[in-house]
Design a protein around this motif. Structure first.
Motif, PDB file in Angstrom:
ATOM      1  N   GLU A 113       3.845   0.362  -3.437  1.00 33.31           N
ATOM      2  CA  GLU A 113       3.287  -0.264  -5.232  1.00 33.31           C
ATOM      3  C   GLU A 113       3.970  -0.039  -5.874  1.00 33.31           C
ATOM      4  O   GLU A 113       3.898  -0.101  -7.092  1.00 33.31           O
ATOM      5  N   VAL A 126      -3.409   2.146  -5.204  1.00 31.90           N
ATOM      6  CA  VAL A 126      -3.968   1.032  -4.180  1.00 31.90           C
ATOM      7  C   VAL A 126      -4.892   1.212  -2.710  1.00 31.90           C
ATOM      8  O   VAL A 126      -5.362   0.547  -2.646  1.00 31.90           O
ATOM      9  N   CYS A 169       1.235  -1.210  -0.196  1.00 30.60           N
ATOM     10  CA  CYS A 169       0.000   0.477   0.192  1.00 30.60           C
ATOM     11  C   CYS A 169       1.244   1.812  -0.339  1.00 30.60           C
ATOM     12  O   CYS A 169       0.546   1.778  -0.638  1.00 30.60           O
ATOM     13  N   PRO A 171       0.464  -7.271  -3.634  1.00 33.74           N
ATOM     14  CA  PRO A 171       1.151  -7.085  -4.449  1.00 33.74           C
ATOM     15  C   PRO A 171       1.547  -8.697  -5.829  1.00 33.74           C
ATOM     16  O   PRO A 171       1.324  -9.274  -5.579  1.00 33.74           O
ATOM     17  N   ALA A 201      -2.827  -5.307  -8.909  1.00 34.42           N
ATOM     18  CA  ALA A 201      -2.514  -5.646  -7.399  1.00 34.42           C
ATOM     19  C   ALA A 201      -3.327  -6.827  -7.939  1.00 34.42           C
ATOM     20  O   ALA A 201      -4.349  -6.884  -8.562  1.00 34.42           O
TER      21      ALA A 201
END
Length: 100
Positions: free
Chosen positions: A31, A74, A28, A87, A36
């Motif tokens: 990134e 995110v 978060c 991720p 995601a």
């Protein structure tokens, strides 16, 4: 099951959960991944309800891999209702390659 075995199992589960929560928190902030990965996406949103600027790489009833070219996407996925975002890498245990 003995108390010792129950403690071992509980500790193992706690460590694994802590690892995944920490991985989601670091993602978060940084990134640093090509996409995601969200679990059970249909439970939280439909594909048409995604925040602006986020596109779908893969989507099925178990996993969705989403991406964006803007910073902070995110956080906007969390704000949209997804409870945990990981991720998505092109290799490894959270890989999205080879999905059908």
């Amino acid at each position: 099951m003995t108390i010792r075995a129950a403690r071992f199992v509980a500790t193992t589960i706690a460590i694994v959960l802590l690892w995944y929560v920490a991985m989601a928190a670091v993602f978060c902030v940084t990134e640093q991944a090509p996409g995601a990965l969200v679990l059970i996406p249909d439970r939280f949103l439909t594909a048409g309800q995604l925040p602006e600027g986020i596109f779908i790489l893969r989507w099925n009833s178990y996993f969705a891999v989403l991406a964006s070219d803007r910073a902070g996407y995110v956080g906007s996925l969390y704000a949209a209702g997804f409870p945990l975002i990981f991720p998505a890498r092109s290799s490894g245990c959270l890989s999205y390659r080879g999905w059908n």
